[in-house]
Design an enzyme around this catalytic site. Structure first.
Site, mmCIF file in Angstrom:
data_model
loop_
_atom_site.group_PDB
_atom_site.id
_atom_site.type_symbol
_atom_site.label_atom_id
_atom_site.label_comp_id
_atom_site.label_asym_id
_atom_site.label_seq_id
_atom_site.Cartn_x
_atom_site.Cartn_y
_atom_site.Cartn_z
ATOM 1 N N ARG A 101 0.808 -1.226 0.000
ATOM 2 C CA ARG A 101 0.000 0.000 0.000
ATOM 3 C C ARG A 101 0.841 1.276 0.000
ATOM 4 N NH1 ARG A 101 -2.575 -0.713 5.929
ATOM 5 N NH2 ARG A 101 -4.262 0.541 5.037
ATOM 6 N N ASP A 250 -14.468 -3.151 13.682
ATOM 7 C CA ASP A 250 -15.114 -2.280 12.699
ATOM 8 C C ASP A 250 -16.628 -2.478 12.701
ATOM 9 O OD1 ASP A 250 -12.470 -1.720 11.980
ATOM 10 O OD2 ASP A 250 -12.507 -3.142 10.308
#
Length: 293
Positions: A101, A250
């Protein structure tokens, strides 16, 4: 209508299953956005991120839209591409991650030729950020964001979601996280993250957050959350079978925020968050099927 912006990085997800892999789309704040929208479809939930102009970016934006999440705040950048990560899990459901990333488009979030511009967030009633949202940004962008948040009345929900490899060093992560805890109206830390980030034991973390000025939940996995703000005493059941803990926190955040923002009590919001997370950990991957019981 309540308008919510979830800010961060959406990535291509590879779930490694023995000698095969499953391709999906996920990201911590995107996971929260999806579970928030599923639990409160009456709210407008947008995802704020940057993507590239490649087929994987198309796949991510299509996926976000298919989850009924707004994509009007997704910026597409020429010549860029999204990040990618792989998940491997142990037999007891614990997961580990491998990331690609470093050049992801989301690292350019809020950047303009003249600096940083956060005006896109002004249209929302609540902004949800995580430690990953800010860790991927240049430090100047983090400082500018904290300063901007200090000048706006928009409600902020925050989860520190500490990932050491994303930060330059621990003192920087401590500085930014402390500033965001000070600003946050809704605080959604995980006890393990806070212990690691601030070199504290569980009792010290609990004591620190009992002094918190807003509302929220200190997440403790199967032990159930500790209420921040209003005192709540209730029992929480553990998941009967843990297959994969990906997105447990989450999903808790999404369901908790959905219940709280819909007018539920703190006890109801905590229960909704815990029950959602307990369901999610019984499936592989971050996003479980919509038809899951």
């Amino acid at each position: 209508m309540t308008r919510i912006a979830c800010v961060g990085e959406a990535m291509i997800e590879l779930s490694i299953l023995g000698q095969t892999s499953q391709v999906g789309v996920a990201g911590d704040t995107l996971n929260t956005a999806i579970y928030l929208k599923r639990n409160a479809p009456q709210f407008s939930v947008d995802y704020v991120t940057c993507l590239g102009d490649d087929p994987f970016s198309d796949q991510i934006e299509d996926f976000i839209a298919a989850q009924a999440i707004g994509t009007g705040a997704v910026t597409r950048l020429t010549g860029k591409s999204p990040g990618l990560y792989a998940i491997t899990t142990t037999e007891d459901g614990e997961r580990s991650f491998t990331y690609w990333r470093s050049a992801a488009a989301a690292r350019d979030l809020f950047q303009t030729g003249a600096g940083y511009d956060f005006a896109i967030l002004e249209a929302y009633d609540l902004v949800y950020l995580s430690g990953i949202s800010v860790a991927i940004l240049p430090d100047a962008a983090r400082s500018a964001l904290v300063e901007w948040l200090g000048r706006t009345p928009i409600k902020l929900a925050y989860d520190s979601n500490y990932r050491p490899r994303l930060w330059e060093d621990k003192p920087t992560a401590q500085r930014v996280t402390s500033a965001l805890w000070e600003r946050a109206d809704i605080c959604l830390p995980s006890i393990d993250d806070e212990m690691l980030l601030f070199d504290e034991d569980a009792a010290a973390v609990e004591a620190r957050f009992t002094r918190y000025h807003g509302t929220g939940a200190l997440k403790r996995g199967a032990d159930g959350p500790i209420s921040l703000g209003d005192a709540v005493s209730q029992a929480y059941g553990a998941a009967p079978h843990v297959l994969d803990t990906t997105a447990a926190g989450d999903s808790f955040n999404g369901a908790y925020l959905a219940a709280l923002l819909a007018g539920g009590s703190q006890a109801q919001a905590l229960r909704a968050g815990h029950d959602c997370a307990a369901q999610v950990v019984q499936y592989r991957g971050a996003i479980i099927p919509k038809a899951a019981p």
